[in-house]
Scaffold this motif. Structure first.
Motif, PDB file in Angstrom:
ATOM      1  N   ASP A 179       0.749  -1.309   0.078  1.00 24.44           N
ATOM      2  CA  ASP A 179       0.040  -0.232  -0.064  1.00 24.44           C
ATOM      3  C   ASP A 179       0.747   1.236  -0.059  1.00 24.44           C
ATOM      4  N   LEU A 180       1.791   1.119   0.708  1.00 22.81           N
ATOM      5  CA  LEU A 180       3.020   2.436   0.830  1.00 22.81           C
ATOM      6  C   LEU A 180       3.163   2.689  -0.451  1.00 22.81           C
ATOM      7  N   VAL A 181       3.881   1.570  -1.210  1.00 24.84           N
ATOM      8  CA  VAL A 181       4.716   1.552  -2.294  1.00 24.84           C
ATOM      9  C   VAL A 181       3.457   2.215  -3.627  1.00 24.84           C
ATOM     10  N   LEU A 182       2.480   1.446  -3.600  1.00 26.53           N
ATOM     11  CA  LEU A 182       1.374   2.208  -4.365  1.00 26.53           C
ATOM     12  C   LEU A 182       1.031   3.561  -4.050  1.00 26.53           C
ATOM     13  N   THR A 183       1.110   3.946  -3.123  1.00 25.65           N
ATOM     14  CA  THR A 183       0.591   5.422  -2.607  1.00 25.65           C
ATOM     15  C   THR A 183       1.630   6.229  -2.994  1.00 25.65           C
ATOM     16  N   ALA A 184       2.938   6.046  -2.850  1.00 28.13           N
ATOM     17  CA  ALA A 184       4.085   6.904  -3.447  1.00 28.13           C
ATOM     18  C   ALA A 184       4.180   6.791  -4.676  1.00 28.13           C
ATOM     19  N   VAL A 185       3.936   5.724  -5.486  1.00 26.93           N
ATOM     20  CA  VAL A 185       4.091   5.969  -6.963  1.00 26.93           C
ATOM     21  C   VAL A 185       2.829   6.663  -7.472  1.00 26.93           C
ATOM     22  N   ASN A 186       1.616   6.523  -7.038  1.00 26.87           N
ATOM     23  CA  ASN A 186       0.785   7.476  -7.476  1.00 26.87           C
ATOM     24  C   ASN A 186       0.810   8.698  -7.104  1.00 26.87           C
ATOM     25  N   ASP A 187       1.500   9.075  -6.016  1.00 29.26           N
ATOM     26  CA  ASP A 187       1.770  10.609  -5.593  1.00 29.26           C
ATOM     27  C   ASP A 187       2.918  11.303  -6.537  1.00 29.26           C
ATOM     28  N   ALA A 188       3.964  10.223  -6.752  1.00 34.17           N
ATOM     29  CA  ALA A 188       5.089  10.712  -7.782  1.00 34.17           C
ATOM     30  C   ALA A 188       4.432  11.056  -9.204  1.00 34.17           C
ATOM     31  N   LEU A 189       3.438  10.050  -9.778  1.00 35.56           N
ATOM     32  CA  LEU A 189       2.747  10.436 -10.963  1.00 35.56           C
ATOM     33  C   LEU A 189       1.850  11.477 -11.167  1.00 35.56           C
ATOM     34  N   ARG A 190       1.228  11.864  -9.922  1.00 32.21           N
ATOM     35  CA  ARG A 190       0.379  12.742  -9.830  1.00 32.21           C
ATOM     36  C   ARG A 190       1.337  14.245 -10.002  1.00 32.21           C
ATOM     37  N   ASN A 191       2.478  14.334  -9.055  1.00 28.98           N
ATOM     38  CA  ASN A 191       3.573  15.230  -9.334  1.00 28.98           C
ATOM     39  C   ASN A 191       3.925  15.224 -10.580  1.00 28.98           C
ATOM     40  N   VAL A 192       4.251  14.303 -11.379  1.00 26.78           N
ATOM     41  CA  VAL A 192       4.674  14.351 -12.922  1.00 26.78           C
ATOM     42  C   VAL A 192       3.535  15.360 -13.534  1.00 26.78           C
ATOM     43  N   ASP A 193       2.239  14.910 -13.461  1.00 23.69           N
ATOM     44  CA  ASP A 193       1.102  15.447 -14.285  1.00 23.69           C
ATOM     45  C   ASP A 193       1.208  16.994 -14.056  1.00 23.69           C
ATOM     46  N   GLU A 194       1.472  17.398 -12.801  1.00 23.87           N
ATOM     47  CA  GLU A 194       1.423  18.765 -12.474  1.00 23.87           C
ATOM     48  C   GLU A 194       2.643  19.568 -12.951  1.00 23.87           C
ATOM     49  N   MET A 195       3.741  18.955 -13.024  1.00 29.04           N
ATOM     50  CA  MET A 195       4.764  19.354 -13.587  1.00 29.04           C
ATOM     51  C   MET A 195       4.623  19.696 -15.107  1.00 29.04           C
ATOM     52  N   VAL A 196       4.330  18.541 -15.733  1.00 33.11           N
ATOM     53  CA  VAL A 196       4.161  18.587 -17.391  1.00 33.11           C
ATOM     54  C   VAL A 196       2.921  19.890 -17.578  1.00 33.11           C
ATOM     55  N   ASN A 197       1.928  19.866 -16.798  1.00 31.53           N
ATOM     56  CA  ASN A 197       0.792  20.793 -16.964  1.00 31.53           C
ATOM     57  C   ASN A 197       1.429  22.065 -17.032  1.00 31.53           C
ATOM     58  N   LYS A 198       2.356  22.230 -15.888  1.00 31.65           N
ATOM     59  CA  LYS A 198       2.915  23.796 -15.736  1.00 31.65           C
ATOM     60  C   LYS A 198       3.786  24.167 -16.957  1.00 31.65           C
ATOM     61  N   GLU A 199       4.866  23.147 -17.234  1.00 30.93           N
ATOM     62  CA  GLU A 199       5.680  23.422 -18.295  1.00 30.93           C
ATOM     63  C   GLU A 199       4.921  23.466 -19.806  1.00 30.93           C
ATOM     64  N   MET A 200       3.862  22.961 -19.925  1.00 28.49           N
ATOM     65  CA  MET A 200       3.298  22.636 -21.330  1.00 28.49           C
ATOM     66  C   MET A 200       2.142  23.818 -21.483  1.00 28.49           C
ATOM     67  N   GLY A 201       1.843  24.127 -20.242  1.00 24.16           N
ATOM     68  CA  GLY A 201       0.752  25.164 -20.282  1.00 24.16           C
ATOM     69  C   GLY A 201       1.154  26.451 -20.877  1.00 24.16           C
ATOM     70  N   ARG A 202       2.324  26.876 -20.797  1.00 26.69           N
ATOM     71  CA  ARG A 202       2.519  28.017 -21.662  1.00 26.69           C
ATOM     72  C   ARG A 202       2.147  28.008 -23.122  1.00 26.69           C
ATOM     73  N   PHE A 203       2.283  27.030 -23.804  1.00 24.69           N
ATOM     74  CA  PHE A 203       1.980  26.835 -25.030  1.00 24.69           C
ATOM     75  C   PHE A 203       0.491  26.671 -25.055  1.00 24.69           C
ATOM     76  N   THR A 204      -0.331  26.088 -24.204  1.00 23.89           N
ATOM     77  CA  THR A 204      -1.739  26.124 -24.666  1.00 23.89           C
ATOM     78  C   THR A 204      -2.570  27.031 -23.786  1.00 23.89           C
ATOM     79  N   GLY A 205      -1.840  27.890 -23.216  1.00 26.65           N
ATOM     80  CA  GLY A 205      -2.672  29.114 -22.457  1.00 26.65           C
ATOM     81  C   GLY A 205      -3.475  28.425 -21.242  1.00 26.65           C
ATOM     82  N   GLY A 206      -3.029  27.405 -20.835  1.00 26.02           N
ATOM     83  CA  GLY A 206      -3.825  26.738 -19.509  1.00 26.02           C
ATOM     84  C   GLY A 206      -4.929  25.647 -19.959  1.00 26.02           C
TER      85      GLY A 206
END
Length: 103
Positions: A69-96
């Motif tokens: 459960d801990l590993v699963l939660t940590a992996v999902n947390d990391a992937l959520r953080n990836v999504d946030e980072m990608v949206n922030k980086e790529m958002g400048r091209f799409t205007g959000g």
């Protein structure tokens, strides 16, 4: 006609910048964790898991389910953080705007 050529140059430039940004995301690393840092997971901007660290004190042979459960939660947390980072980086091209399939 000249206006169209100018617009096409701008589109090409934006495509090139987006491609460079997507490539750079592979080098950016985010971290997710669970259990107060008992399990940490590192992933890059392409959603590749690079590292999983587990503190020895949470390894209990009698309670493998808790560790899972801990590993699963940590992996999902990391992937959520990836999504946030990608949206922030790529958002400048799409205007959000969230454009499916763009990244």
């Amino acid at each position: 006609m000249k206006n169209m050529q100018q617009m096409m140059k701008q589109v090409k430039k934006m495509q090139d910048e987006m491609q460079k940004t997507q490539e750079a995301l592979k080098e950016k690393i985010v971290e997710g964790s669970a259990g107060g840092g008992a399990v940490t997971v590192k992933a890059n901007g392409h959603k590749q898991i690079l590292d999983i660290a587990i503190k020895p004190e949470v390894i209990d042979p009698e309670d493998a389910e808790m560790l899972q459960d801990l590993v699963l939660t940590a992996v999902n947390d990391a992937l959520r953080n990836v999504d946030e980072m990608v949206n922030k980086e790529m958002g400048r091209f799409t205007g959000g705007m969230n454009i499916p399939g763009l990244f």
